[in-house]
Design an enzyme around this catalytic site. Structure first.
Site, PDB file in Angstrom:
ATOM      1  N   GLU A   1       0.969  -1.138  -0.274  1.00 46.80           N
ATOM      2  CA  GLU A   1      -0.217   0.007   0.043  1.00 46.80           C
ATOM      3  C   GLU A   1       0.756   1.555  -0.148  1.00 46.80           C
ATOM      4  O   GLU A   1       0.457   2.086   1.279  1.00 46.80           O
ATOM      5  CB  GLU A   1      -1.028   0.122   1.891  1.00 46.80           C
TER       6      GLU A   1
ATOM      7  N   GLU B   1      -6.505  -7.999  -1.662  1.00 46.85           N
ATOM      8  CA  GLU B   1      -6.810  -7.765  -0.643  1.00 46.85           C
ATOM      9  C   GLU B   1      -8.421  -6.905  -0.679  1.00 46.85           C
ATOM     10  O   GLU B   1      -8.677  -6.418  -1.056  1.00 46.85           O
ATOM     11  CB  GLU B   1      -5.901  -6.337   0.226  1.00 46.85           C
TER      12      GLU B   1
HETATM   13  C1  NAG Z   1       0.531   4.850   5.140  1.00 49.87           C
HETATM   14  O1  NAG Z   1       0.371   5.205   5.782  1.00 49.87           O
HETATM   15  C2  NAG Z   1      -0.531   5.793   7.007  1.00 49.87           C
HETATM   16  C3  NAG Z   1      -1.318   5.103   7.257  1.00 49.87           C
HETATM   17  O2  NAG Z   1      -1.972   5.153   8.517  1.00 49.87           O
HETATM   18  C4  NAG Z   1      -1.728   6.195   6.263  1.00 49.87           C
HETATM   19  O3  NAG Z   1      -2.041   7.660   6.400  1.00 49.87           O
HETATM   20  C5  NAG Z   1      -1.283   6.732   4.481  1.00 49.87           C
HETATM   21  O4  NAG Z   1      -2.351   6.914   3.975  1.00 49.87           O
HETATM   22  C6  NAG Z   1      -0.011   5.987   3.611  1.00 49.87           C
HETATM   23  N1  NAG Z   1      -1.199   4.634   3.261  1.00 49.87           N
HETATM   24  C7  NAG Z   1      -1.956   3.374   3.359  1.00 49.87           C
HETATM   25  C8  NAG Z   1      -1.814   3.093   4.177  1.00 49.87           C
HETATM   26  O5  NAG Z   1      -1.397   3.291   2.592  1.00 49.87           O
END
Ligand code: NAG
Ligand code: NAG
Ligand code: NAG
Ligand code: NAG
Ligand code: NAG
Length: 377
Positions: free
Chosen positions: A190, A308
């Site tokens: 992600e 997922e």
């Molecule tokens: C990375 O992680 C944080 C999760 O708290 C987010 O703020 C961001 O959007 C980012 N993205 C993800 C989960 O892919």
């Protein structure tokens, strides 16, 4: 865009000219193994390497009995002090990383691979995390760029960090180059511009991550030409006009652009409508999300997998079959539900609200739809 589409088709043809025996490969929008179509019916179990060997065997036994072929799991745990329990792969001390090859490190992952193979399963291994669970990108940033403002996206651009990540990745690539149980490497779980504990810099936009994806996927191919490579992203679009948030140009990563990177073999998307502002519309939003990615799969002529998905607020047994039906009818290459659960020696495996266990209704549905996907081809 046209040129990159053409290049990706050429890259696919080159790979397909000489598929390696026992390695999963792609032709057009499908996966193959030893000349036969490979059904990508999957599940996730990020925690496998944290368990005892007998619990790993139990988990894979449950997973294999659910009819799936493919398991996605974590190939990262960055720590800054040695944990009292559990598996980690990289220990950071004052900006220097030491890879843990020991029995609570890569040697432990050897057992995950061995047990997966013994149960007839293939693995998708993700090599870092956007989130700070198990370390992830923010550890690289704080260890290697401590005075650069703490921006999460330094992970994608700082030359020292890119080299450190390549060093980590190469330890995995060289250890498992000849191992066909690994179906694919994934660059990150992600990836986004912003991080859990760190903000995005104003410089981060979609080209930041597309450039990083291009560089790192080419690097993996140069060290390990046998395994497939994907991102592990959520499949965000950057579509103009009024759109629901996951289609909106605000997140900083573009599925339409990334899928065209020639050294990426397949595309990934995730689906969590209730966390994406779609809590009132989980089923319909999910169906449209799957259909829209299947459309891009056809344009890119590469497999795309919903690797997922989950919902907690609605009856999973009513929602998931409608999403799976859309996978089947849209032609999307495959799926992997989040996430598999097992009853292990120390109790149930982690339950984040999405976990299904072997005696559940969802487990039976996983089995049914794995069979339907195999039959569809
Ligand atoms: C990375 O992680 C944080 C999760 O708290 C987010 O703020 C961001 O959007 C980012 N993205 C993800 C989960 O892919
Ligand atoms: C790390 O840096 C701290 C502070 O400079 C120092 O006290 C410590 O000894 C260093 N540790 C190692 C293992 O070099
Ligand atoms: C639900 O999602 C679908 C697909 O995105 C959309 O067409 C529809 O308008 C949405 N309905 C509501 C009530 O938001
Ligand atoms: C959820 O759906 C399944 C399958 O239709 C059904 O058996 C079950 O009773 C439902 N559960 C709830 C809590 O509605
Ligand atoms: C499934 O099995 C577990 C462990 O044996 C048990 O605690 C749970 O109640 C069972 N659930 C169902 C739905 O049968």
């Amino acid at each position: 865009m046209r040129l990159s589409a053409l290049l990706s088709m050429c890259a696919a043809l080159v790979v397909n000219a000489s598929p390696i025996p026992n390695f999963v490969y792609t032709v057009g929008q499908k996966f193959f193994l030893n000349g036969h179509e490979y059904t990508f019916a999957g599940t996730n179990a990020y925690w496998l390497a944290q368990m005892s060997n007998s619990d790993i065997d139990q988990a894979f036994s449950d997973i294999a009995a659910s009819g799936v072929t493919t398991v996605r799991t974590w190939g990262f745990n960055d720590v800054t002090s040695v944990p009292s329990y559990g598996t980690y792969y990289q220990l950071w001390t004052n900006g220097t990383a030491a890879i843990n090859y020991g029995s609570n490190g890569l040697a432990k992952f050897d057992y995950v691979v061995q047990s997966a193979a013994a149960h007839g399963l293939h693995l998708v291994v993700t090599l870092t995390n956007n989130w700070s669970d198990y370390g992830g990108m923010d550890v690289y940033v704080s260890e290697l760029a401590p005075n650069a403002g703490g921006y999460h996206d330094l992970f994608y651009t700082d030359p020292t960090i890119i080299e450190a990540y390549k060093t980590y990745v190469s330890a995995w690539l060289t250890r498992y180059t000849a191992n066909p149980t690994i179906l694919s490497w994934e660059l990150a779980n992600e990836p986004r511009c912003a991080g859990t504990s760190s903000p995005a810099s104003s410089a981060c936009d979609t080209t930041t991550i597309t450039t990083w994806v291009s560089t790192l996927s080419a690097y993996i191919k140069s060290v390990d030409p046998y395994h497939l490579v994907a991102i592990g992203d959520e499949g965000w679009f950057q579509r103009p006009g009024a759109q629901p948030y996951p289609y909106d140009p605000s997140v900083g990563i573009s599925f339409d652009d990334n899928i065209m990177v020639p050294t990426l073999d397949w595309g990934t998307l995730h689906l969590y409508p209730e966390y994406w502002g779609q809590a009132d519309n989980v089923t319909e939003f999910g169906i449209a999300w799957i259909r829209d990615h299947a459309t891009v799969q056809k344009l890119a002529n590469k497999p795309v997998v919903i690797e997922e998905f989950g919902v907690t607020i609605a009856n999973q047994s009513l929602v998931y079959p409608q999403w799976w039906d859309e996978v089947l009818s849209s032609g999307l290459a495959g799926d992997a539900i989040w996430q598999s659960g097992s009853y292990l020696s120390g109790g149930p495996s982690p339950n984040d609200g999405f976990t299904y266990y072997p005696n559940s209704t969802v487990y039976a549905l996983v089995r049914e739809y794995a069979g339907l996907l195999k039959a569809r081809g």
